[in-house]
Design a protein around this motif. Structure first.
Motif, mmCIF file in Angstrom:
data_model
loop_
_atom_site.group_PDB
_atom_site.id
_atom_site.type_symbol
_atom_site.label_atom_id
_atom_site.label_comp_id
_atom_site.label_asym_id
_atom_site.label_seq_id
_atom_site.Cartn_x
_atom_site.Cartn_y
_atom_site.Cartn_z
ATOM 1 N N GLY A 78 37.893 20.212 24.083
ATOM 2 C CA GLY A 78 36.937 19.223 23.602
ATOM 3 C C GLY A 78 36.470 18.237 24.638
ATOM 4 N N SER A 79 37.186 18.091 25.763
ATOM 5 C CA SER A 79 36.780 17.123 26.779
ATOM 6 C C SER A 79 35.451 17.486 27.422
ATOM 7 N N LEU A 80 35.026 18.745 27.289
ATOM 8 C CA LEU A 80 33.755 19.172 27.883
ATOM 9 C C LEU A 80 32.629 19.260 26.860
ATOM 10 N N LEU A 81 32.829 18.709 25.662
ATOM 11 C CA LEU A 81 31.791 18.815 24.633
ATOM 12 C C LEU A 81 30.497 18.160 25.084
ATOM 13 N N ALA A 86 24.925 18.496 27.139
ATOM 14 C CA ALA A 86 23.997 18.103 28.201
ATOM 15 C C ALA A 86 23.391 19.326 28.883
ATOM 16 N N GLU A 87 24.212 20.343 29.141
ATOM 17 C CA GLU A 87 23.700 21.547 29.789
ATOM 18 C C GLU A 87 22.676 22.261 28.918
ATOM 19 N N GLU A 101 28.158 8.653 27.605
ATOM 20 C CA GLU A 101 27.238 7.535 27.784
ATOM 21 C C GLU A 101 25.884 8.034 28.271
ATOM 22 N N VAL A 102 25.911 8.949 29.228
ATOM 23 C CA VAL A 102 24.672 9.519 29.749
ATOM 24 C C VAL A 102 23.909 10.237 28.640
ATOM 25 N N LEU A 103 24.631 11.009 27.848
ATOM 26 C CA LEU A 103 24.010 11.771 26.772
ATOM 27 C C LEU A 103 23.348 10.851 25.755
ATOM 28 N N ALA A 132 28.279 8.729 17.621
ATOM 29 C CA ALA A 132 27.618 8.006 18.710
ATOM 30 C C ALA A 132 26.114 8.241 18.701
ATOM 31 N N LEU A 133 25.697 9.471 18.476
ATOM 32 C CA LEU A 133 24.269 9.776 18.467
ATOM 33 C C LEU A 133 23.579 9.178 17.244
#
Length: 717
Positions: A78-81, A86-87, A101-103, A132-133
């Motif tokens: 999950g750390s790469l969700l 983003a990709e 934050e970037v997302l 968050a979104l």
């Protein structure tokens, strides 16, 4: 970041027509108008993904910035969700900020639909991202497929039911589905026609089709697995045999009985029956293939799955057999065919693999295969096959992640440096293929997990310094460079060269021209020109030339770039050659030769865009804008400035944070605005900024505008 109109999205192709589901599609669209988070739930194999895909295609016109598909099935950590989302967008951020934050910032001003497919194994992580979104990006709506709801406030659920099955044989007069059939029967008929040419529903076979669909409770995956058996069985034989298997397998098949939520009996039985009808070799291949994340090719299957029990020569035939039984899906791909398993099929195979006691051994073989792949890519990257290696490693991205996660979780003692070796050997993938932040994520974890002195640690520290240059992290690169130098002194020439290269990058980031040139000459002192070129001397030529250009010593810069071009040309190398072309284009601009600058910037852009290198693409587009302005093509330059800003917006650091590049870009903007006037400038700029990026760059690469007369100091010709 400025909101812009993205292309329509990046949805997977619909390879088959959706059978039925019109009421569910209507409800999905209704829910998306009243809620910002809509979750499709239901048992495995009920068709949640297929329904979401059709809904996503139909929803595209309603979203200004498109509909974006994020497949989460292969993601095991999950750390790469946030990285994975983003990709998919695509967002290739190159800052040191947390990706979530970037997302959030990137999506804050956009209006789009984000589809998160197959979330049940990442429910907690998906819930946090969704919250968050929903809180920070008011124009974003989210469609989720999962066996378990996210449990987020405001989530609206739609439970996807099996396809409709006739209560009794109505002779096809119920008005449902294709050709008047109920949806389940229509699906079975459609899939049967794919394996039995000319198959059709008749008065004779319809009762058995209905009985079969009723026994399978209308579950699409169960129906498709059953249809695959029609190659060798009639409909009547299939229905009779499946009835028998329900009595046997429905109560005793416990391989997936602990799945959450419990699997539907019809699906368990259909998969268990398919398993029982496989040969012993096919069952073993099914179990072993479950270790792959995402897709795989035949060679990977042979390397990972074959041994004395399962001969390598049998693997191609087994792949074909499992594909014929709908247990594998064949996918065309660059360089050849690939295969993948649906999640429910993979879970069943993984259960059998555990039961066989082979899970750890197969995951280790999987890890070892991808470590060999990474080493081969490391050795071959500087050469004629860069595009092929880009295609191969990006296709294997999910498997590389799985291999890294296994390496980080399982170590065989102090001498096992597999995580460091794998993360470090993939430097070319992180650096050259646009995965900078993910590479930093894995390198940091590997360095923290394995602190013993080793050559693998030196290379990982060097690779970190390489990525931190892209991310503009001066304190980070200072720390990693110092550690690399201290450790490299304990080993050989190869490790000391890596430390020198890390020092070189630090000198470039500090703007220390004298130190840059001194370290570049040190790397160039070895007789590397007589053998296939290595990355370090080539990058030393690029950075040395950059230092000369910065100091205004153009002849010295050109001499280094000429040598770089000759070596790269002789060995078919493109990636570093493109960096050299970028430096040369900047030098040509400084020398007052904008036409030459255009040609070199175009050459660099062609390579950098092909390799998804956002920094290189953005720099090339900026140079092209400056060259266009110098030639008097102001409207074209304004469009290029807009197109370049698209790229920089996805990276988060305009002009890679380099002061000289920022100054040059701003001067170009002022020049073009003054030449056009505010309103025409904004119109042309927005045309570039809102264009589809791939289409816009294709136009730039094919562009041959009539050239203005050359300035007096630039010779014609």
């Amino acid at each position: 970041m400025t909101a812009r109109r993205q292309r329509a999205g990046d949805l997977p192709a619909e390879t088959t027509a959706l059978i039925g589901r019109r009421p569910e599609l209507t409800e999905v669209h209704r829910l998306l108008t009243v809620a910002r988070l809509v979750t499709l739930t239901g048992v495995g194999g009920v068709g949640k993904t297929r329904l979401a895909l059709r809904a996503a295609y139909e929803a595209q016109p309603a979203f200004r910035d498109g509909v974006w598909w994020v497949e989460l099935s292969p993601l095991r950590h999950g750390s790469l969700l946030a990285h994975t989302i983003a990709e998919a967008l695509p967002l290739g951020d190159q800052t040191t900020r947390p990706m979530i934050e970037v997302l959030v910032e990137y999506l804050a001003g956009r209006e789009l639909l984000l589809v998160l497919d197959t979330c049940e194994h990442l429910v907690d992580e998906c819930a946090l991202v969704a919250e968050a979104l929903l809180r920070e990006a008011p124009g974003v709506r989210i469609l989720v497929t999962t066996r378990r709801p996210l449990g987020v406030v405001g989530e609206r659920l739609l439970t996807v039911a099996p396809l409709s099955v006739p209560e009794k044989d109505s002779g096809g007069r119920n008005g449902r589905g294709v050709a008047g059939e109920a949806d389940a029967v229509a699906l079975l008929a459609a899939r049967a026609a794919e394996v039995v040419p000319g198959f059709a529903v008749t008065a004779a076979n319809r009762p058995d089709l209905v009985r079969l669909c009723r026994r399978l409770d209308g579950l699409p995956l169960a129906i498709e697995l059953a249809a695959a058996r029609l190659r060798e069985l009639s409909v009547a034989e299939l229905a009779a045999r499946l009835e028998d298997r329900f009595a046997v397998l429905g109560d005793t098949d416990t391989v997936v009985s602990d799945a959450e939520p419990p699997w539907h009996q019809a699906l368990r039985t259909a998969i268990g029956w398919s398993h029982e009808l496989c040969t012993p070799a096919e069952r073993l291949a099914w179990a072993r293939l479950s270790v792959f994340a995402g897709g795989f090719d035949a060679e990977a299957a042979r390397q990972v799955c074959a041994d004395g029990i399962l001969p390598a020569g049998d693997v191609p035939g087994l792949l074909n057999a499992l594909t014929d039984k709908s247990l594998l899906i064949r996918q065309p791909a660059t360089g050849g065919e690939r295969y993948r398993m649906l999640d429910t099929i993979r879970e069943y195979g993984a259960g059998w693999l555990r039961g066989l006691g082979e899970e750890d051994a197969l995951r280790r073989r999987h890890r070892d295969h991808y470590l060999r792949l990474a080493r081969a890519g490391d050795a071959a990257w500087i050469g004629p096959d860069q595009y092929a290696w880009y295609d191969r490693t990006t296709a294997e991205h999910d498997n590389l992640r799985a291999a890294l996660e296994y390496s980080l979780a399982v170590r065989d003692g102090p001498g096992d440096h597999a995580a460091l070796e794998l993360a470090g050997a993939l430097w070319f993938f992180w650096h050259g293929c646009g995965f900078t932040k993910e590479g930093q994520h894995y390198l940091d974890r590997a360095l923290a997990a394995d602190t013993a002195p080793s050559p693998a640690r030196v290379k990982a520290l060097y690779a970190c310094s390489q990525l931190l240059l892209y991310l503009g992290d001066l304190p980070g690169i200072e720390d990693r460079t110092a550690a690399c130098a201290a450790l490299a002194a304990r080993f050989g020439d190869a490790e000391r060269s890596l430390a020198t290269a890390a020092d070189l990058r630090l000198a470039v980031l500090r703007g220390d021209t004298a130190q840059t040139l001194s370290l570049a000459e040190k790397l160039l002192a070895a007789p590397w020109r007589q053998r296939p070129p290595a990355f370090l001397p080539l990058i030393a030529l690029v950075m040395g030339a950059h230092a000369h250009v910065t100091a205004g010593r153009f002849e010295q810069a050109m001499a280094m770039l000429d040598e770089l071009s000759a070596v790269c040309e002789g060995h078919g190398e493109r990636c570093v050659r493109a960096w050299g072309d970028l430096v040369r284009s900047q030098a040509e601009l400084a020398r007052g030769r904008p036409r030459a600058a255009q040609e070199y910037a175009r050459a660099a852009l062609r390579v950098k865009h092909r390799l998804h290198d956002g920094t290189g693409s953005g720099m090339a587009l900026d140079v092209l804008a400056q060259a266009g302005a110098a030639l008097g093509h102001s409207r074209h330059a304004a469009r290029l400035l807009g197109l370049a800003l698209q790229v920089w917006d996805t990276l988060g650091r305009p002009q890679a944070g380099v002061p000289a590049l920022i100054t040059a870009r701003r001067a170009c903007e002022r020049q073009v605005r003054a030449a056009l006037g505010d309103r025409p400038y904004e119109t042309a700029f927005r045309a570039g900024y809102h264009a589809d990026l791939d289409t816009g760059i294709a136009g730039v690469l094919g562009d041959r505008l009539p050239l203005a007369p050359p300035p007096p100091h630039e010779p014609a010709g």
